[in-house]
Design a protein around this motif. Sequence first.
Motif, PDB file in Angstrom:
ATOM      1  N   MET A   1       3.313   1.327  -3.108  1.00 30.75           N
ATOM      2  CA  MET A   1       1.950   1.310  -3.126  1.00 30.75           C
ATOM      3  C   MET A   1       1.647   0.858  -1.309  1.00 30.75           C
ATOM      4  SD  MET A   1      -1.369   1.675  -3.533  1.00 30.75           S
ATOM      5  CE  MET A   1      -1.346   2.142  -5.235  1.00 30.75           C
ATOM      6  N   GLU A   2       2.662  -0.054  -1.011  1.00 26.78           N
ATOM      7  CA  GLU A   2       2.262  -0.639   0.308  1.00 26.78           C
ATOM      8  C   GLU A   2       2.468   0.262   1.378  1.00 26.78           C
ATOM      9  OE1 GLU A   2       4.544  -2.210  -1.745  1.00 26.78           O
ATOM     10  OE2 GLU A   2       3.563  -3.971  -2.427  1.00 26.78           O
ATOM     11  N   ASN A   3       3.329   1.231   1.244  1.00 27.67           N
ATOM     12  CA  ASN A   3       3.796   2.272   2.172  1.00 27.67           C
ATOM     13  C   ASN A   3       2.461   3.479   2.301  1.00 27.67           C
ATOM     14  OD1 ASN A   3       6.194   1.344   3.322  1.00 27.67           O
ATOM     15  ND2 ASN A   3       7.071   1.664   1.545  1.00 27.67           N
ATOM     16  N   ILE A   4       2.079   3.647   0.934  1.00 26.24           N
ATOM     17  CA  ILE A   4       0.722   4.514   1.081  1.00 26.24           C
ATOM     18  C   ILE A   4      -0.413   3.631   1.955  1.00 26.24           C
ATOM     19  CG2 ILE A   4      -0.767   5.414  -0.364  1.00 26.24           C
ATOM     20  CD1 ILE A   4       1.795   6.782  -0.766  1.00 26.24           C
ATOM     21  N   ILE A   5      -0.430   2.595   1.599  1.00 26.68           N
ATOM     22  CA  ILE A   5      -1.731   1.834   2.469  1.00 26.68           C
ATOM     23  C   ILE A   5      -1.491   1.929   3.876  1.00 26.68           C
ATOM     24  CG2 ILE A   5      -2.649  -0.352   2.948  1.00 26.68           C
ATOM     25  CD1 ILE A   5      -2.360  -0.850  -0.230  1.00 26.68           C
ATOM     26  N   LEU A   6      -0.097   1.590   4.331  1.00 26.54           N
ATOM     27  CA  LEU A   6       0.214   1.462   5.698  1.00 26.54           C
ATOM     28  C   LEU A   6      -0.010   2.901   6.447  1.00 26.54           C
ATOM     29  CD1 LEU A   6       3.388  -0.837   5.625  1.00 26.54           C
ATOM     30  CD2 LEU A   6       0.948  -1.362   6.553  1.00 26.54           C
TER      31      LEU A   6
ATOM     32  N   GLN B   1     -12.472   2.445   0.396  1.00 30.45           N
ATOM     33  CA  GLN B   1     -12.098   3.630   1.318  1.00 30.45           C
ATOM     34  C   GLN B   1     -10.570   3.920   0.773  1.00 30.45           C
ATOM     35  OE1 GLN B   1     -13.182   2.104   5.123  1.00 30.45           O
ATOM     36  NE2 GLN B   1     -14.955   3.682   5.015  1.00 30.45           N
ATOM     37  N   LEU B   2      -9.782   3.095   0.730  1.00 29.91           N
ATOM     38  CA  LEU B   2      -8.257   3.071   0.353  1.00 29.91           C
ATOM     39  C   LEU B   2      -8.243   3.726  -0.860  1.00 29.91           C
ATOM     40  CD1 LEU B   2      -6.689  -0.015   1.909  1.00 29.91           C
ATOM     41  CD2 LEU B   2      -6.044   2.173   2.463  1.00 29.91           C
ATOM     42  N   ARG B   3      -8.840   3.266  -1.939  1.00 32.44           N
ATOM     43  CA  ARG B   3      -9.146   3.615  -3.509  1.00 32.44           C
ATOM     44  C   ARG B   3      -9.388   4.926  -3.510  1.00 32.44           C
ATOM     45  NH1 ARG B   3     -11.910   1.934  -8.803  1.00 32.44           N
ATOM     46  NH2 ARG B   3     -10.142   2.748 -10.154  1.00 32.44           N
ATOM     47  N   LYS B   4     -10.269   5.368  -2.720  1.00 37.58           N
ATOM     48  CA  LYS B   4     -11.036   6.679  -2.878  1.00 37.58           C
ATOM     49  C   LYS B   4     -10.081   7.536  -2.259  1.00 37.58           C
ATOM     50  CE  LYS B   4     -15.071   9.355  -1.429  1.00 37.58           C
ATOM     51  NZ  LYS B   4     -14.835  10.606  -2.272  1.00 37.58           N
ATOM     52  N   ARG B   5      -9.360   7.245  -1.197  1.00 35.72           N
ATOM     53  CA  ARG B   5      -8.482   8.419  -0.499  1.00 35.72           C
ATOM     54  C   ARG B   5      -7.222   8.454  -1.471  1.00 35.72           C
ATOM     55  NH1 ARG B   5      -6.451  11.963   0.384  1.00 35.72           N
ATOM     56  NH2 ARG B   5      -5.439  12.536   2.399  1.00 35.72           N
TER      57      ARG B   5
ATOM     58  N   TYR C   1       1.054   8.360  -6.751  1.00 36.13           N
ATOM     59  CA  TYR C   1       0.544   6.811  -7.294  1.00 36.13           C
ATOM     60  C   TYR C   1      -0.830   7.031  -7.839  1.00 36.13           C
ATOM     61  CZ  TYR C   1       4.200   4.935  -4.096  1.00 36.13           C
ATOM     62  OH  TYR C   1       5.372   4.601  -3.714  1.00 36.13           O
ATOM     63  N   SER C   2      -0.701   6.096  -8.965  1.00 43.50           N
ATOM     64  CA  SER C   2      -2.010   6.035  -9.621  1.00 43.50           C
ATOM     65  C   SER C   2      -2.316   4.600  -9.243  1.00 43.50           C
ATOM     66  CB  SER C   2      -2.071   6.249 -11.180  1.00 43.50           C
ATOM     67  OG  SER C   2      -1.020   5.113 -11.726  1.00 43.50           O
ATOM     68  N   CYS C   3      -3.530   4.465  -8.651  1.00 46.77           N
ATOM     69  CA  CYS C   3      -4.141   3.228  -8.360  1.00 46.77           C
ATOM     70  C   CYS C   3      -5.262   2.815  -9.065  1.00 46.77           C
ATOM     71  CB  CYS C   3      -4.205   3.311  -7.035  1.00 46.77           C
ATOM     72  SG  CYS C   3      -5.765   4.041  -6.392  1.00 46.77           S
ATOM     73  N   SER C   4      -5.212   1.390  -9.121  1.00 50.49           N
ATOM     74  CA  SER C   4      -6.550   0.537  -9.511  1.00 50.49           C
ATOM     75  C   SER C   4      -7.025  -0.317  -8.338  1.00 50.49           C
ATOM     76  CB  SER C   4      -5.961  -0.204 -10.813  1.00 50.49           C
ATOM     77  OG  SER C   4      -5.365  -1.461 -10.445  1.00 50.49           O
ATOM     78  N   THR C   5      -7.937  -0.805  -8.388  1.00 55.00           N
ATOM     79  CA  THR C   5      -8.337  -1.739  -7.202  1.00 55.00           C
ATOM     80  C   THR C   5      -7.435  -2.954  -7.451  1.00 55.00           C
ATOM     81  OG1 THR C   5     -10.766  -0.982  -7.446  1.00 55.00           O
ATOM     82  CG2 THR C   5     -10.395  -3.192  -6.336  1.00 55.00           C
ATOM     83  N   GLY C   6      -7.074  -3.365  -8.503  1.00 58.56           N
ATOM     84  CA  GLY C   6      -6.049  -4.488  -8.712  1.00 58.56           C
ATOM     85  C   GLY C   6      -4.635  -4.323  -7.938  1.00 58.56           C
TER      86      GLY C   6
ATOM     87  N   ILE D   1      -4.332  -2.074  -5.652  1.00 62.60           N
ATOM     88  CA  ILE D   1      -4.545  -1.876  -4.103  1.00 62.60           C
ATOM     89  C   ILE D   1      -4.764  -3.622  -3.455  1.00 62.60           C
ATOM     90  CG2 ILE D   1      -6.115  -1.429  -2.322  1.00 62.60           C
ATOM     91  CD1 ILE D   1      -6.271   1.235  -3.926  1.00 62.60           C
ATOM     92  N   GLN D   2      -5.365  -4.361  -4.414  1.00 63.63           N
ATOM     93  CA  GLN D   2      -5.693  -5.720  -3.776  1.00 63.63           C
ATOM     94  C   GLN D   2      -4.252  -6.472  -3.632  1.00 63.63           C
ATOM     95  OE1 GLN D   2      -8.494  -6.773  -6.633  1.00 63.63           O
ATOM     96  NE2 GLN D   2     -10.178  -6.338  -5.126  1.00 63.63           N
ATOM     97  N   ALA D   3      -3.396  -6.187  -4.887  1.00 62.65           N
ATOM     98  CA  ALA D   3      -2.007  -6.977  -4.658  1.00 62.65           C
ATOM     99  C   ALA D   3      -1.341  -6.297  -3.567  1.00 62.65           C
ATOM    100  CB  ALA D   3      -1.453  -6.631  -6.171  1.00 62.65           C
ATOM    101  N   ALA D   4      -1.270  -5.158  -3.271  1.00 60.11           N
ATOM    102  CA  ALA D   4      -0.498  -4.927  -1.969  1.00 60.11           C
ATOM    103  C   ALA D   4      -1.045  -5.480  -0.639  1.00 60.11           C
ATOM    104  CB  ALA D   4      -0.596  -3.218  -2.173  1.00 60.11           C
ATOM    105  N   ILE D   5      -2.369  -5.134  -0.667  1.00 59.14           N
ATOM    106  CA  ILE D   5      -3.170  -5.909   0.402  1.00 59.14           C
ATOM    107  C   ILE D   5      -2.365  -7.458   0.630  1.00 59.14           C
ATOM    108  CG2 ILE D   5      -5.245  -6.502   1.485  1.00 59.14           C
ATOM    109  CD1 ILE D   5      -5.048  -3.446   1.697  1.00 59.14           C
TER     110      ILE D   5
END
Length: 179
Positions: free
Chosen positions: A1-6, A18-22, A31-36, A38-42
């Motif tokens: 998930m970290e690399n997707i965010i980067l 915006q990250l979750r929506k994209r 990747y299936s994502c939850s806000t949680g 994404i927050q952990a990766a952030i």
Amino acid sequence: MENIILGLLLLQSRTIYQLRKRINDGLNLMYSCSTGSIQAAIKKLLRNGHITVSEITEKGKLKKLYSITDSGKTYFNAWLNSPVDNGAAKNPELSKIYFLGFAEKETRIKLIENHIADLEKTRLDLEKICNEGATLSSENQNNDIFYFQLQTATYGRDLMQFNIEWYNRLLKNIREQLK
């Protein structure tokens, strides 16, 4: 998930929303994502100095905007330039198919019919992205980033079509066994 965010932050700074929506709008095959999640990766990316956060006010609301750092770009490029890991591609729903012989015959049919319907919906969503991308591709002929994003959507669409055909064959075989 970290690399997707980067990678997404390389394109532009974004909020968690915006990250979750994209991710949900085009990357959910990977990747299936939850806000949680994404927050952990952030949190991890912030802790490692790969991203920064700033606060902005938009329509009277305070929002956190995340941006990639030079360290994050270096980390992302190291990942991007590493070999593709073929072992990482997994298909978890196949474990259910593997054990489907334990289910009642009618349950098997219903489960597979529902799965095919879900695959069809995903394929249609990806078809829409591919069609929109084909329209935009003439405007972005020299944009390598856009090209590979469109190719990924095309791969997903084609993979969904393969899965639909495979599950339809399986369903046909199961129905023939009931005769």
